[in-house]
Design a protein around this motif. Structure first.
Motif, PDB file in Angstrom:
ATOM      1  N   ALA A   1      44.592   7.378  70.807  1.00 45.04           N
ATOM      2  CA  ALA A   1      45.817   7.648  71.159  1.00 45.04           C
ATOM      3  C   ALA A   1      46.693   6.529  71.050  1.00 45.04           C
ATOM      4  CB  ALA A   1      45.916   8.536  72.448  1.00 45.04           C
ATOM      5  N   GLY A   2      46.502   5.504  70.293  1.00 42.75           N
ATOM      6  CA  GLY A   2      47.110   4.373  70.092  1.00 42.75           C
ATOM      7  C   GLY A   2      48.619   4.578  69.612  1.00 42.75           C
ATOM      8  N   LEU A   3      48.715   5.356  68.924  1.00 39.03           N
ATOM      9  CA  LEU A   3      50.106   5.519  68.507  1.00 39.03           C
ATOM     10  C   LEU A   3      51.010   6.080  69.449  1.00 39.03           C
ATOM     11  CD1 LEU A   3      49.801   6.866  64.571  1.00 39.03           C
ATOM     12  CD2 LEU A   3      50.060   4.517  65.523  1.00 39.03           C
ATOM     13  N   SER A   4      50.272   7.183  69.996  1.00 38.91           N
ATOM     14  CA  SER A   4      51.405   7.778  70.914  1.00 38.91           C
ATOM     15  C   SER A   4      51.184   6.961  72.383  1.00 38.91           C
ATOM     16  CB  SER A   4      50.797   9.218  71.645  1.00 38.91           C
ATOM     17  OG  SER A   4      49.546   9.050  72.025  1.00 38.91           O
ATOM     18  N   ILE A   5      50.439   6.173  72.506  1.00 40.82           N
ATOM     19  CA  ILE A   5      50.916   5.232  73.547  1.00 40.82           C
ATOM     20  C   ILE A   5      51.801   4.133  73.296  1.00 40.82           C
ATOM     21  CG2 ILE A   5      49.290   3.259  74.700  1.00 40.82           C
ATOM     22  CD1 ILE A   5      47.005   4.987  74.587  1.00 40.82           C
ATOM     23  N   ILE A   6      51.970   3.642  72.177  1.00 40.52           N
ATOM     24  CA  ILE A   6      52.953   2.774  71.999  1.00 40.52           C
ATOM     25  C   ILE A   6      54.431   3.341  71.613  1.00 40.52           C
ATOM     26  CG2 ILE A   6      51.329   0.946  71.359  1.00 40.52           C
ATOM     27  CD1 ILE A   6      52.274   1.425  68.353  1.00 40.52           C
TER      28      ILE A   6
ATOM     29  N   ALA B   1      37.822  -1.147  78.060  1.00 45.56           N
ATOM     30  CA  ALA B   1      37.766   0.179  78.662  1.00 45.56           C
ATOM     31  C   ALA B   1      37.802   1.175  77.524  1.00 45.56           C
ATOM     32  CB  ALA B   1      39.051   0.051  79.476  1.00 45.56           C
ATOM     33  N   SER B   2      37.194   2.302  77.619  1.00 44.84           N
ATOM     34  CA  SER B   2      37.292   3.191  76.988  1.00 44.84           C
ATOM     35  C   SER B   2      37.184   4.488  77.510  1.00 44.84           C
ATOM     36  CB  SER B   2      36.203   3.107  75.718  1.00 44.84           C
ATOM     37  OG  SER B   2      36.151   4.071  74.829  1.00 44.84           O
ATOM     38  N   GLY B   3      37.703   5.484  77.112  1.00 40.94           N
ATOM     39  CA  GLY B   3      37.321   6.861  77.450  1.00 40.94           C
ATOM     40  C   GLY B   3      38.499   7.751  78.171  1.00 40.94           C
ATOM     41  N   GLY B   4      38.975   8.550  77.492  1.00 39.62           N
ATOM     42  CA  GLY B   4      40.272   9.388  77.793  1.00 39.62           C
ATOM     43  C   GLY B   4      41.542   8.602  78.089  1.00 39.62           C
ATOM     44  N   ILE B   5      41.918   7.456  77.426  1.00 38.52           N
ATOM     45  CA  ILE B   5      43.124   6.805  77.512  1.00 38.52           C
ATOM     46  C   ILE B   5      44.114   7.256  76.791  1.00 38.52           C
ATOM     47  CG2 ILE B   5      44.056   4.527  77.496  1.00 38.52           C
ATOM     48  CD1 ILE B   5      40.843   3.329  77.903  1.00 38.52           C
ATOM     49  N   THR B   6      44.980   7.887  77.013  1.00 42.48           N
ATOM     50  CA  THR B   6      45.976   8.380  76.644  1.00 42.48           C
ATOM     51  C   THR B   6      47.539   8.139  76.780  1.00 42.48           C
ATOM     52  OG1 THR B   6      46.058  10.404  77.888  1.00 42.48           O
ATOM     53  CG2 THR B   6      44.497  10.697  76.233  1.00 42.48           C
ATOM     54  N   SER B   7      47.703   7.299  77.818  1.00 41.90           N
ATOM     55  CA  SER B   7      48.979   7.054  77.852  1.00 41.90           C
ATOM     56  C   SER B   7      49.360   5.288  78.355  1.00 41.90           C
ATOM     57  CB  SER B   7      49.422   7.666  79.435  1.00 41.90           C
ATOM     58  OG  SER B   7      48.889   7.156  80.458  1.00 41.90           O
ATOM     59  N   ALA B   8      50.477   5.080  78.178  1.00 40.05           N
ATOM     60  CA  ALA B   8      50.572   3.503  78.471  1.00 40.05           C
ATOM     61  C   ALA B   8      50.520   3.099  79.717  1.00 40.05           C
ATOM     62  CB  ALA B   8      52.300   3.207  78.266  1.00 40.05           C
ATOM     63  N   GLY B   9      51.093   3.923  80.808  1.00 36.54           N
ATOM     64  CA  GLY B   9      50.690   3.691  82.193  1.00 36.54           C
ATOM     65  C   GLY B   9      49.086   3.735  82.472  1.00 36.54           C
ATOM     66  N   GLN B  10      48.293   4.293  81.727  1.00 33.99           N
ATOM     67  CA  GLN B  10      46.836   3.963  81.991  1.00 33.99           C
ATOM     68  C   GLN B  10      46.443   2.608  81.206  1.00 33.99           C
ATOM     69  OE1 GLN B  10      45.711   7.830  79.898  1.00 33.99           O
ATOM     70  NE2 GLN B  10      43.769   7.733  81.443  1.00 33.99           N
ATOM     71  N   VAL B  11      47.039   2.438  80.220  1.00 32.14           N
ATOM     72  CA  VAL B  11      46.437   0.946  79.608  1.00 32.14           C
ATOM     73  C   VAL B  11      46.801  -0.021  80.495  1.00 32.14           C
ATOM     74  CG1 VAL B  11      46.969  -0.422  77.923  1.00 32.14           C
ATOM     75  CG2 VAL B  11      46.706   2.055  77.441  1.00 32.14           C
ATOM     76  N   ARG B  12      48.114  -0.020  80.893  1.00 26.06           N
ATOM     77  CA  ARG B  12      48.458  -1.128  82.074  1.00 26.06           C
ATOM     78  C   ARG B  12      47.582  -1.103  83.124  1.00 26.06           C
ATOM     79  NH1 ARG B  12      53.064  -2.654  79.664  1.00 26.06           N
ATOM     80  NH2 ARG B  12      54.584  -1.410  78.586  1.00 26.06           N
ATOM     81  N   GLU B  13      47.430   0.011  83.852  1.00 23.56           N
ATOM     82  CA  GLU B  13      46.466  -0.052  85.015  1.00 23.56           C
ATOM     83  C   GLU B  13      45.264  -0.642  84.831  1.00 23.56           C
ATOM     84  OE1 GLU B  13      46.159   3.824  86.277  1.00 23.56           O
ATOM     85  OE2 GLU B  13      48.114   3.961  87.373  1.00 23.56           O
ATOM     86  N   LEU B  14      44.610  -0.388  83.539  1.00 23.10           N
ATOM     87  CA  LEU B  14      43.253  -0.895  83.122  1.00 23.10           C
ATOM     88  C   LEU B  14      43.542  -2.253  83.062  1.00 23.10           C
ATOM     89  CD1 LEU B  14      42.267   2.083  80.811  1.00 23.10           C
ATOM     90  CD2 LEU B  14      41.057   1.655  83.176  1.00 23.10           C
ATOM     91  N   LEU B  15      44.161  -2.721  82.092  1.00 20.10           N
ATOM     92  CA  LEU B  15      44.525  -4.255  81.938  1.00 20.10           C
ATOM     93  C   LEU B  15      44.675  -4.966  83.309  1.00 20.10           C
ATOM     94  CD1 LEU B  15      46.841  -4.177  78.770  1.00 20.10           C
ATOM     95  CD2 LEU B  15      44.546  -4.630  78.802  1.00 20.10           C
ATOM     96  N   ASP B  16      45.517  -4.510  84.299  1.00 15.25           N
ATOM     97  CA  ASP B  16      45.751  -4.946  85.535  1.00 15.25           C
ATOM     98  C   ASP B  16      44.388  -5.104  86.325  1.00 15.25           C
ATOM     99  OD1 ASP B  16      48.319  -5.470  85.012  1.00 15.25           O
ATOM    100  OD2 ASP B  16      48.948  -3.544  86.352  1.00 15.25           O
ATOM    101  N   ALA B  17      43.446  -4.166  85.915  1.00 16.75           N
ATOM    102  CA  ALA B  17      42.156  -3.889  86.785  1.00 16.75           C
ATOM    103  C   ALA B  17      41.225  -5.111  86.225  1.00 16.75           C
ATOM    104  CB  ALA B  17      41.630  -2.681  86.773  1.00 16.75           C
ATOM    105  N   GLY B  18      41.395  -5.615  85.062  1.00 12.08           N
ATOM    106  CA  GLY B  18      40.501  -6.522  84.382  1.00 12.08           C
ATOM    107  C   GLY B  18      40.109  -6.424  83.079  1.00 12.08           C
ATOM    108  N   ALA B  19      40.567  -5.285  82.246  1.00 12.48           N
ATOM    109  CA  ALA B  19      40.176  -5.161  80.937  1.00 12.48           C
ATOM    110  C   ALA B  19      40.868  -6.183  80.016  1.00 12.48           C
ATOM    111  CB  ALA B  19      40.520  -3.815  80.651  1.00 12.48           C
ATOM    112  N   ASP B  20      40.210  -6.446  79.294  1.00 12.34           N
ATOM    113  CA  ASP B  20      40.737  -7.382  78.222  1.00 12.34           C
ATOM    114  C   ASP B  20      41.032  -6.621  76.888  1.00 12.34           C
ATOM    115  OD1 ASP B  20      39.780 -10.338  78.969  1.00 12.34           O
ATOM    116  OD2 ASP B  20      37.973  -9.272  79.026  1.00 12.34           O
TER     117      ASP B  20
END
Length: 222
Positions: free
Chosen positions: A207-212, A182-201
């Motif tokens: 924005a990795g630093l701010s996400i973590i 997944a790529s494009g406008g990912i700026t929050s931990a919540g987005q990352v979790r939703e994308l992983l739950d949807a099937g992203a590997d």
């Protein structure tokens, strides 16, 4: 900090004019926080490879980005140069103009030529937000025929924000064994979790630093 997400993030810095000190800081952060990879522009791959050898952090790069308009010969030549420099993964742009023109064989063969040229996993940046429903189906199927290791919803936020719906679509469309980024406008931990739950590997983001939950520390060398 939410460092449990770091192994799923490809820590990205591909900006015009970024200097050597900034790049060294970037891949140092990838090691310190356990990101999956440092995603860097092609010119920085040799430096990143030297710095990251033995750390477990991969070196990733992109070609034919952001326009997807390089000739097949140019793509193949750059892919081979990146492989010689020690890149672990390559994200490639696609010829949307061919797709929209119904020149499906040329679209597929352009991707396949890169896949054949190097013994490196290829991620294809499909730019789903710019495609119709029918074009999406064709683009994914042709990428699979071309032999890619990964499909990716988009190249960046300029193409469109990654959505769980797009990732779930890709996961359902491609065969088992092909991975999804997944790529494009990912700026929050919540987005990352939703994308992983949807099937992203994996996800790709600058924005990795701010996400973590880490504050960027300019001027500090890692």
């Amino acid at each position: 900090m939410t460092t449990d997400l770091a192994p799923y993030i490809q820590h990205t810095l591909i900006d015009i004019g970024t200097d050597a000190e900034e790049m060294a800081r970037h891949w140092g952060q990838a090691v310190e926080y356990g990101f999956d990879a440092a995603m860097v522009a092609a010119i920085w791959v040799p430096d990143a490879r030297a710095a990251l050898a033995g750390t477990g952090v991969k070196v990733a790069s992109a070609l034919d980005f952001p326009f997807g308009a390089t000739t097949t010969e140019g793509k193949v030549a750059e892919a081979r140069a990146l492989a010689r420099a020690g890149v672990d993964e390559i994200d490639i742009g696609v010829h949307i103009g061919y797709l929209r023109s119904g020149r499906y064989r040329e679209y597929r063969d352009d991707i396949a030529a890169v896949v054949r040229a190097v013994d490196v996993p290829i991620k294809v940046m499909l730019e789903l937000p710019r495609l119709s429903e029918r074009e999406r189906d064709v683009a994914v199927d042709l990428a699979v025929e071309a032999g890619v290791a990964w499909v990716k919803n988009a190249s960046s936020g300029a193409a469109g924000v990654a959505t769980p719906a797009d990732i779930a679509y890709l996961r359902a469309r491609v065969p088992a064994g092909i991975r999804v980024k997944a790529s494009g406008g990912i700026t929050s931990a919540g987005q990352v979790r939703e994308l992983l739950d949807a099937g992203a590997d994996l996800v790709g983001t600058s924005a990795g630093l701010s996400i973590i939950g880490v504050e960027s520390r300019p001027g500090v060398s890692y």
